[in-house]
Motif scaffolding. Structure first.
Motif: not given
Length: 488
Positions: A424, A422, A398, A474-475, A401
């Motif tokens: 993204n 999780c 990330t 999107r991850g 991001t």
């Protein structure tokens, strides 16, 4: 169900039962045919004996008569003293006498011949009698459902010249033979029913005995694995065929273990060689700038230079930085090579995961759990190592991001505890997805790519699983599961 799909045990069982049934049916059929043949021979022989006896008595009457012995006098001679009736009563057979042209001359019983006997013989009977070497002709017939045989033979004078044709209609009485046959078949059925019950029980136990050794061998073959030590088969009092099969299996197991050991050793050696090459390559990378820095320092060193202290600090910082890189490489290699210790502590996965996340200061890292306490048997250090590696990867994913989010969740399932990490981030491409858990694979510019390989090694050591789902830009979600332990 098709016979060829049945087990060997059931094939033996049904085979023996069908063999007994088939044998009983075959013997029954043969017995019926044999009885019929015997009955046929019995009636024919009895008729011929009667014929010989009656003809002998008629010859005696002809020898004793005062009439001239010729065809037209036959009725007078045989009726003179009622000889034909006496002979017929003694032998319990009707007697019919025809001339040589087949015309009826005399008969012993009017009632029998009125309905069943013709007054003139069929030309076929005359031809058959004339052409047979024995001068005897037997014709089977059936009238109103009654079976009988009619024999035809010549009555000769003392010069053996034919005078007339004698016919004996013989009714076949099969009641006695039929009763005997029915009694025999009844006893045969009882005997074979008893044998069938014994054969059924015997075939059941015999099929179990025969297939018991084969089932043992089959079970062992099903359990045979390349990745574990397989047990040899030991069967006592086995037949020669089973013993040979057991010896072949045990020999195969020995060869399989030797081959597996050699293969494992070869794979380990190949893996270590590959790893050594990778480590050597990674170590060479920081050595080159270190060498250039030292050489530059030698060439440009001037004790009188007023900035010498500043330059010395720069050179030292560069060398220390490269040494730290080499140290991290050595530590990563050491962690990967070290197998997790099987401590099997009963841990509160929620508490240990929170403990592992305390070293991270990223504000976008969040944590959630279904319960305050979810237990599993793991090693505390190894569980922390799994969580920190997955979170570090999520942080690195990330970096570019705009609004990063990382969420660590713990879910409680009936038999498992799940740890979800999780993010993204940029995700994992389909091309790289199959290589994620391979040692030395990495998409980063630094590092050895041992992190996820080490995580997978730890997870599988504790009978767990690790999987992931990812979408480009999107991850990614990594899911780790361990067997759950209920607290008592």
């Amino acid at each position: 169900m098709k016979f060829h799909k049945l087990s060997l045990r059931l094939r033996i069982f049904f085979g023996m039962v069908f063999l007994i049934l088939g044998a009983s049916i075959l013997i029954g059929i043969i017995s019926v045919l044999q009885y019929r043949e015997e009955a046929k021979d019995y009636h024919r022989d009895r008729l011929l004996r009667k014929e010989d006896q009656i003809r002998a008595e008629i010859d005696y009457v002809l020898d004793q008569t005062t009439y001239e012995v010729k065809s037209e006098n036959i009725p007078l001679i045989l009726k003179f003293n009622s000889d034909i009736y006496r002979i017929a009563d003694v032998h319990e057979l009707p007697i019919n006498i025809y001339d040589l042209d087949g015309n009826l001359l005399v008969k012993s019983k009017e009632s029998f011949t009125e309905d069943t006997l013709e007054t003139r013989l069929n030309p076929g009977i005359l031809d058959g009698l004339a052409n047979t070497p024995t001068k005897r002709w037997v014709v089977p017939s059936e009238i109103d459902g009654v079976k009988y045989q009619s024999s035809y033979t010549y009555i000769n004078d003392n010069q053996f010249k034919p005078l007339a044709i004698m016919n004996l209609p013989y009714i076949q009485d099969d009641d006695f033979i039929t009763r005997e046959l029915e009694e025999f078949l009844r006893r045969l059925a009882e005997g074979y029913l008893f044998m069938l019950l014994i054969a059924t029980a015997l075939s059941y136990f015999l099929s179990r005995y025969i297939t018991r050794s084969l089932k043992t061998i089959s079970d062992k073959m099903i359990e045979t694995r390349l990745d574990k030590r397989n047990q040899r088969i030991e069967i006592e009092d086995a037949s020669e065929e089973i013993s040979n099969l057991v010896k072949s299996y045990n020999g195969m197991i020995d060869e399989l273990e030797n081959s597996a050991a050699k293969l494992a050793q070869s794979e380990r050696e190949a893996a270590w060689r590959e790893m050594a090459k990778q480590v050597a390559h990674e170590i060479k990378n920081p050595l080159t700038p270190m060498r250039l820095t030292v050489q530059s320092f030698q060439m440009r060193f001037d004790p009188q230079d007023p900035d010498i202290r500043k330059k010395l600090d720069e050179y030292s910082h560069t060398i220390i930085q490269q040494i730290d890189t080499m140290s991290s490489i050595a530590e990563a290699f050491s962690n990967f090579a070290k197998m997790p210790a099987q401590q099997n502590e009963t841990l509160n996965v929620v508490f240990v995961t929170k403990l592992a996340l305390d070293i991270f200061t990223e504000p976008y890292l969040t944590f959630a759990s279904d319960a305050e306490e979810i237990t599993a048997k793991l090693d505390r250090t190894q569980l922390i190592r799994v969580v920190t590696n997955l979170v570090k990867n999520a942080i690195q994913a990330t970096e570019d991001t705009e609004d990063p989010h990382i969420r660590v969740e713990i879910k409680s399932e009936p038999d498992e505890v799940c740890i979800l990490v999780c993010d993204n981030g940029h995700g994992i491409s389909e091309e790289n997805a199959i290589k994620v858990f391979e040692p030395k694979f990495t998409t980063k510019s630094s590092g050895m790519g041992l992190g996820l390989a080490m995580v997978k090694n730890i997870v599988e050591t504790y009978n767990g699983t690790i999987t992931f789902t990812s979408k480009a830009d999107r991850g990614t979600v990594f899911k780790v599961t361990f067997p759950r332990v209920e607290e008592h």
